[in-house]
Write an enzyme that holds these catalytic residues in place. Structure first.
Site, short mmCIF file in Angstrom:
data_model
loop_
_atom_site.label_atom_id
_atom_site.label_comp_id
_atom_site.label_asym_id
_atom_site.label_seq_id
_atom_site.Cartn_x
_atom_site.Cartn_y
_atom_site.Cartn_z
CG ASP A 275 -2.23 0.83 0.88
OD1 ASP A 275 -2.19 1.64 -0.06
OD2 ASP A 275 -3.25 0.67 1.58
C1 BGC Z 1 -5.19 3.13 0.11
C2 BGC Z 1 -5.37 2.10 -0.98
C3 BGC Z 1 -5.27 2.75 -2.32
C4 BGC Z 1 -3.93 3.45 -2.43
C5 BGC Z 1 -3.68 4.08 -3.78
C6 BGC Z 1 -3.98 4.01 -0.11
O1 BGC Z 1 -4.02 5.13 0.74
O2 BGC Z 1 -5.09 2.47 1.36
O3 BGC Z 1 -6.62 1.48 -0.82
O4 BGC Z 1 -5.44 1.82 -3.35
O5 BGC Z 1 -3.88 4.47 -1.44
O6 BGC Z 1 -4.46 5.18 -3.99
#
Ligand code: BGC
Length: 720
Positions: A275
């Site tokens: 993530d």
């Molecule tokens: C989130 C993810 C997301 C990623 C990219 C993160 O802050 O937890 O769910 O896909 O950002 O935007």
């Protein structure tokens, strides 16, 4: 273990071997690096092959980028792709990723609302529309489906989740992967899926986003992992590891989860992306002294791609060169990423047809599906005296529609809708005005000081109050300590009730809110989640009976915040919960939730009878009659629950093991049939391994998880 055959194609592996044979160490690590597009674009990095992927978005306001995110277009992606393909040494294409969570420009209900349809078919259709639209803009990889089971509704990301149940969550996971990827995600209208946030992220202590998770391995395996396993078995191309610390080991460094379970047990052959910045955050968690150690821990654990932190390109090459990191680890990660790129067809068709967007995005059939799904996602919680639907002979002629969200447009879209636009949405007030049959007079005041409200109420027969949460109140990094409606809303409903006018309360929310008082006050309560682009019309359709509500709660609704975590499939304890005595209860609150998991009313009624349990070899068939006992057609979501009576470890008091939606005309009876085998009744035993233990099982077929105790559901028993 079933491995999707498409992952192991000899011609794909041969192509990867050839590429790996030619790639420098830096080029391999470049594949493992995901960046945001810069302005001006990082063309030199593309030429050097040091950026494998681009995430085409800005999430400064994570999850809440409604109307704010920069647009993606096929032309922009094609220009960048051309540089990677024609100007880099090996011409390896870029994979463009984006959060396409519950629709692209045509926005469907938030995932929790999608789950309320209890319809894998609708989930598949919505995901297919999202894929068709996003791929037309140049995106080839979505960071969805989000599969985090959530038992604590204070957690803001419950809005993005499939709810509290692993069986329902698994069915929806399979459907979403099928919808995004089809059986071949190289097709121009398909996306590679990314099941996230592996695993257990929804169990954050206290419901606080990003908090640590300390559930047992048994609970992790029985409750939180099944949707991920289902996604892997359905062929999900990628997985995203969570931000969180599971049992002392942050997931981005957790080899047990990322390698032992995901790869050795389940046979996953796609790639894992971290993530956002999570590899660097290993330093903040306190399991790595610096980015070098963080990078090493993550890649060894099984994180193939670094989202945004930039630590892989900065750290890994040197570690390989000085012998601290085996080259084989880098080769394997690069291989997995190249495999997904091959399967996505990027080597053969790296560009997107720029003319497709105009034909596909917001196509009328997409809007029609969004309207239907929004209708089916709304859960009717109360309908006193059958007030709804409002028919032409209704005594309520003059209707006022107001409330903090009645005129909202982008507010209907919900969290994580980077590409949805408020301008595409018709507000609930406008939709009701447009759709009301002639018989009704609709007034839609926008601001109402107290005296004006009272004055207006004197002349109306019915109020439709639209309340609830702004999407930013139930999203990433937006957990709440109180599940009550935002400040002032209860007073508004009290004022209307004081004036003696009946209220239809529409609630837009990402959390299952504790609205006991509001439910007591209003005649009708329709829980609409954040229903998406067509939500306004969907609610108008339900109001005037152009459609009947069929949504069912995918989460338990608490009567007070102090009850949470509260979920139907809890274990029994030695002193089971009861409202009195020395039992597992609160002395200041009834034990029952406000509404149980699986609950939802329609415009007709159903009765259950004649439950039969028939042994068929190693499995058992369970069937029951369901009759539409009301005066209109309706859809009943028939639910099968099972209890394993005695086992080597304590088992839930009830677990969902099957469901089906039956469409029944008035007076019609159908038989709902389910089959269960030992496989369906397995759980994680004493040694943390899956086990089936023969013995007696209780079984219920009914219309929600508490039906068997309260009323009409049919109950039986079997031995396997
Ligand atoms: C989130 C993810 C997301 C990623 C990219 C993160 O802050 O937890 O769910 O896909 O950002 O935007």
């Amino acid at each position: 273990m079933t491995t999707p055959t498409s992952f192991t194609r000899p011609e794909v592996e041969q192509r990867i071997n050839e590429l790996l044979g030619q790639m420098t160490l830096e080029e391999k690590i470049g594949q493992m690096n995901q960046e945001l597009p810069h302005a001006p674009p990082q063309l030199d990095a593309l030429r050097a092959g040091s950026v494998g992927l681009l995430i085409t978005e800005v999430t400064a306001l994570a999850g809440a980028g409604v109307d704010a995110a920069p647009e993606v277009r096929a032309e922009i992606c094609n220009d960048l792709q051309r540089v990677a393909v024609t100007e880099s040494r090996l011409g390896i294409p870029i994979l463009f990723g984006r959060d396409v969570i519950h629709g692209y420009r045509t926005v469907f209900p938030i995932p929790l609302g999608m789950a309320a349809t209890w319809s894998p078919q609708r989930m598949e259709q919505a995901s297919a529309v999202a894929a068709a639209e996003a791929s037309a803009a140049g995106v080839k990889w979505t960071f969805a489906p989000m599969l985090d089971i959530a038992r604590d509704p204070r957690w803001g990301r419950i809005a993005e989740s499939p709810g509290e149940d692993p069986f329902l969550g698994s069915a929806l996971a399979r459907a979403a992967v099928r919808g995004f990827q089809g059986d071949d995600f190289s097709r121009p209208d398909k996306l590679a899926a990314c099941a996230k946030h592996y695993a257990g992220y929804g169990a954050a202590e206290g419901g606080r986003d990003y908090n640590f998770v300390d559930v047992s391995m048994r609970t992790l395996r029985d409750v939180y992992l099944p949707p991920f396993r289902a996604a892997v078995e359905a062929g999900a191309a990628t997985l995203m590891s969570g931000f969180h610390d599971y049992s002392g080991v942050p997931v981005a460094a957790n080899r047990t989860l990322l390698t032992d379970i995901l790869r050795a047990e389940w046979g996953f052959q796609g790639f894992v992306v971290s993530d956002w910045n999570a590899i660097h955050e290993l330093v903040v968690h306190g399991v790595a002294a610096d980015d070098a150690e963080a990078a090493a821990k993550a890649v060894i654990a099984g994180v193939d791609m670094d989202m945004i932190a930039g630590v892989y390109p900065g750290q890994l090459a040197q570690q390989v060169r000085n012998g601290h990191m085996p080259l084989s680890v880098i080769d394997e990660a690069a291989r997995r990423i190249l495999r997904v790129k091959c399967l996505a067809g990027l080597f053969d068709q790296p560009y997107t047809d720029p003319d497709r967007a105009a034909r596909v995005i917001l196509a009328p059939e997409h809007r029609a599906l969004a309207r239907q799904i929004a209708q089916e996602s709304c859960v009717l919680l109360k309908n006193a005296d059958g007030l709804l639907p409002l028919k032409a002979d209704s005594p309520f002629k003059r209707i006022a529609v107001f409330g903090p969200l009645a005129h909202g447009r982008s507010e209907l879209l919900g969290t994580w809708t980077l590409d949805g636009r408020g301008e595409d949405v018709t507000s609930i007030a406008d939709a009701i005005r447009q759709e009301a049959p002639k018989h009704f007079e609709i007034v839609t005041p926008s601001t109402l000081p107290d005296e004006a409200l009272y004055h207006m109420l004197m002349g109306v027969d019915l109020v439709v109050l639209v309340m609830g949460e702004h999407p930013r109140r139930s999203s990433e990094a937006a957990s709440v300590s109180s599940l009550e409606l935002p400040a002032g809303q209860r007073q508004m409903i009290e004022s209307v009730c004081d004036a003696g006018v009946p209220v239809v309360l529409g609630v837009l929310a990402g959390h299952p809110l504790a609205i006991k008082r509001e439910v007591d006050l209003a005649q009708v309560v329709l829980y609409a989640w954040h229903p998406g682009t067509e939500g306004g019309y969907a609610i108008a359709d339900l109001l005037f009976g152009k459609a009947a509500p069929s949504g069912r709660l995918p989460v338990t609704m608490p009567r007070a915040t102090g009850q949470v975590p509260i979920y139907y499939n809890h274990r029994n304890t030695g002193r089971p919960a009861a409202n009195r005595g020395d039992s597992s209860r609160y002395i200041d609150l009834p034990i029952a939730p406000l509404f149980p998991f699986g609950f939802g009313l329609g415009y007709t009624t159903f009765a259950y009878s004649d439950l039969r349990v028939i042994k068929r070899g190693a499995s058992v068939e369970i069937n029951a009659q369901v009759t539409n006992t009301g005066a209109s057609a309706g859809i009943e979501t028939v639910q099968l629950y099972v209890r394993d009576v005695v086992a080597s470890v304590t088992r839930p008091v009830k677990e969902l093991k099957g469901f089906q939606r039956l469409s029944l005309q008035p007076g019609e009876t159908q038989r709902a049939r389910f089959a269960l085998s030992a496989q369906d009744l397995m759980f994680t035993g004493l040694d943390d391994r899956p086990v089936f233990e023969p013995g007696a099982f209780h079984v219920w077929v009914g219309s929600h998880s508490a039906d068997c105790v309260r009323a009409a559901g049919a109950q039986g028993e079997f031995e396997l």
